[in-house]
Design a protein around this motif. Structure first.
Motif, mmCIF file in Angstrom:
data_model
loop_
_atom_site.group_PDB
_atom_site.id
_atom_site.type_symbol
_atom_site.label_atom_id
_atom_site.label_comp_id
_atom_site.label_asym_id
_atom_site.label_seq_id
_atom_site.Cartn_x
_atom_site.Cartn_y
_atom_site.Cartn_z
ATOM 1 N N GLU A 159 1.122 -1.135 0.609
ATOM 2 C CA GLU A 159 -0.089 -0.285 0.199
ATOM 3 C C GLU A 159 1.027 1.064 0.071
ATOM 4 O OE1 GLU A 159 -2.572 -0.122 3.132
ATOM 5 O OE2 GLU A 159 -3.839 -2.043 2.577
ATOM 6 N N LEU A 160 2.179 1.371 0.230
ATOM 7 C CA LEU A 160 3.043 2.506 0.915
ATOM 8 C C LEU A 160 3.674 2.437 -0.817
ATOM 9 C CD1 LEU A 160 4.281 2.474 4.005
ATOM 10 C CD2 LEU A 160 2.032 3.443 3.544
ATOM 11 N N GLY A 161 3.527 1.013 -1.109
ATOM 12 C CA GLY A 161 3.982 1.663 -3.195
ATOM 13 C C GLY A 161 5.639 0.830 -2.631
ATOM 14 N N ASN A 162 5.538 -0.359 -1.840
ATOM 15 C CA ASN A 162 6.778 -0.842 -1.760
ATOM 16 C C ASN A 162 6.575 -2.325 -1.921
ATOM 17 O OD1 ASN A 162 8.484 1.637 -0.598
ATOM 18 N ND2 ASN A 162 9.311 0.346 0.642
ATOM 19 N N GLU A 163 7.708 -3.161 -2.571
ATOM 20 C CA GLU A 163 7.660 -4.572 -2.897
ATOM 21 C C GLU A 163 8.163 -4.950 -2.046
ATOM 22 O OE1 GLU A 163 6.167 -8.082 -3.864
ATOM 23 O OE2 GLU A 163 5.256 -6.070 -4.633
ATOM 24 N N PRO A 164 7.649 -5.760 -0.902
ATOM 25 C CA PRO A 164 8.501 -7.135 0.367
ATOM 26 C C PRO A 164 9.850 -7.625 -0.528
ATOM 27 C CG PRO A 164 6.442 -7.118 0.769
ATOM 28 C CD PRO A 164 6.482 -6.610 -0.978
#
Length: 365
Positions: A159-164
């Motif tokens: 949701e923050l635009g990051n990919e784990p």
């Protein structure tokens, strides 16, 4: 040479470590030149060469831990020269970034960071929510890598635009829970194990039990935990003494016994990153009645290894249903034991996954 790694958390550790924690950190020391910055369980500063445990302060211990964290990290990092710093939450990650270290920062996301100011501690924390939310989000966005523990926490990061960079659960010491599960007890009982705080929704559980208890004569609710909402447990025991018990704290072997003496686990949380207690109860062959929130949905499949609900009224209905139907409870418990296997990992497996996560950053710091 082993890569140098620094772990940062507010976790309270006692030295010497318990046997289970010693196994975990022995596996990590096999992989890394390891240092850990955390808090001392007995309140006194300690340093054994691996753990640097900071003292607990008599006033404002929590806020001051975070205020002092960048300075403490910088001091320890100058000595240890880590290639990577792994932080237990987004708040620590943001503060480590402020320390301006050359090491790469890896943040672990164990749950919804927004609950820290909304569902923990004093209600005055809520005033800080917008600032805390923004600070945590900045810490996640500025991290070099993010490790999540479940599909739910991965979704929060996306949701923050990051990919784990990786998704795997932390090592859980489950040795005491691994033996053959006991038969269900003759007296139906629901068990709650957790802190008595708003995020665990013990107040909602109390309201649900007041609705359920008259419809389940002879059944019991057993509460295990302590926290700021102890008055809720005290009130429930006072109102329904024949059907409610409360114990503030149990040793782990006694938790195993309590699960064996229960028909099901009840987890009414308002927010949950994963729910370790579900894994523990599942290994004892106990299904769970839980709210349909957070990482609970990653472990519990409604109608298979537990019952998921959306309100206190539904929670009361589900408790009555499971406590009155032994065959249903047995079926949920048998499935729970089978479905929990993917969440189990040895200390060595955990250390290997962590090594794989930081491998891109383990060159010279």
């Amino acid at each position: 040479m082993k890569p140098r790694l620094l772990l940062v958390a507010r976790t309270r550790y006692e030295l010497p470590l318990s046997p289970s924690l010693e196994r975990k950190f022995a596996a990590l020391r096999e992989r890394f030149e390891l240092r850990v910055l955390a808090t001392s369980a007995d309140g006194r500063a300690r340093d054994d060469g691996t753990f640097r445990l900071v003292p607990r302060l008599p006033f404002l211990d929590g806020p001051l831990f975070y205020v002092l964290l960048p300075f403490r990290v910088r001091q320890l990092a100058r000595q240890h020269r880590p290639a990577a710093i792994v932080t237990q939450s987004a708040y620590e990650a943001a503060l480590v970034r402020l320390a301006r270290m050359n090491a790469k920062v890896v943040v672990e996301v164990h749950g919804d960071w927004r609950t820290a100011t909304r569902l923990y501690g004093s209600a005055l924390r809520r005033v800080l929510s917008p600032l805390a939310d923004a600070f945590a989000a900045w810490g996640i966005r500025r991290a070099d890598a993010v490790r999540t523990i479940s599909a739910y926490t991965s979704g929060l990061v996306r949701e923050l635009g990051n990919e784990p960079a990786a998704e795997f659960a932390a090592f859980m010491d489950l040795e005491l829970f691994l033996g053959p599960p006991a038969l269900l007890p003759p007296t139906p009982a629901a068990l709650f194990v957790g802190v008595l705080e708003r995020y665990k929704n013990v107040d909602g559980l109390a309201r649900a039990w007041r609705l359920a208890a008259p419809r389940a004569p002879g059944a019991q609710l057993r509460l295990v935990g302590r926290g700021s909402l102890r008055v809720v447990a005290e009130g429930l025991v006072r109102e329904l003494p024949a059907q409610t018990t409360w114990t503030e704290r149990l040793a782990q072997e006694d938790v195993v016994r309590a699960m064996d003496e229960a028909t099901c686990l009840v987890l009414p949380s308002r927010s949950e990153g994963l729910g370790r207690v579900i894994v523990e109860a599942s290994l004892r062959g106990r299904g769970v009645v839980a709210m349909r929130v957070g990482g609970i949905r990653d472990i519990v499949e409604d109608g298979v290894n537990g019952l998921l609900v959306d309100s206190e009224e539904e929670l009361a209905d589900a408790l009555v249903r499971v406590l009155a139907d032994r065959q249903l409870a047995e079926r949920l418990g048998a499935a729970a034991r089978r479905t929990v296997e993917p969440w189990l990992a040895s200390p060595e497996q955990f250390a290997e996954r962590l090594a794989e996560l930081i491998r891109p950053y383990t060159g010279p710091p």
